[in-house]
Design a protein around this motif. Sequence first.
Motif: not given
Length: 175
Positions: A52-76
């Motif tokens: 889910t994303a808050g009001s500030a936006g951000g990034n969702v990244t999935v690496s080649f080894d299936d690891q997800r990371s988020v930054d900004g106003d994003i919640f896994e």
Amino acid sequence: MKILSSRHLYTLLSALLIFLFSFFEMVAQENPPVPVQVEVRTSRNLNFGTFTAGSAGGNVTVSFDDQRSVDGDIFELNFGQPVSAALFDVYANPGTIIQIQDMGPYTLENQATGLQIDLFINSFSTGQKTFVTKAPNAEIPNEVFVGGTLRIPPENSGNLPGTYFGTFTLNFIHQ
């Protein structure tokens, strides 16, 4: 006893070398089979899972080894679709040099709302975009895992619920 002149000695040595080389097999690296054929099959799609994303936006990244990371106003969120990198099976002769050409950035769209988010491909299990195939023969695939990043802009961040679809194109070029 007759001594050979340097001219005769040179002629004799030249003939001897030619004679010796005519019996030895010269070995060099074998050329790859011609034509070089490369086949790429999609085995698994890139999936960012549920978030889910808050009001500030951000990034969702999935690496080649299936690891997800988020930054900004994003919640896994840990339910729904599983997170996975894309998987491509590359069939080619052993030792084929292949370059991956990314044609992005790409746009994913929510078909119900028309909202769009950007996708950037940025993670390869081969380490680089150029690699050498290592499978023992052309019938065994060389697995290439590919990850990416979704950029969620702040101006649409609060209105993003839904499922987004899109495609990305990678060219696998053999050398």
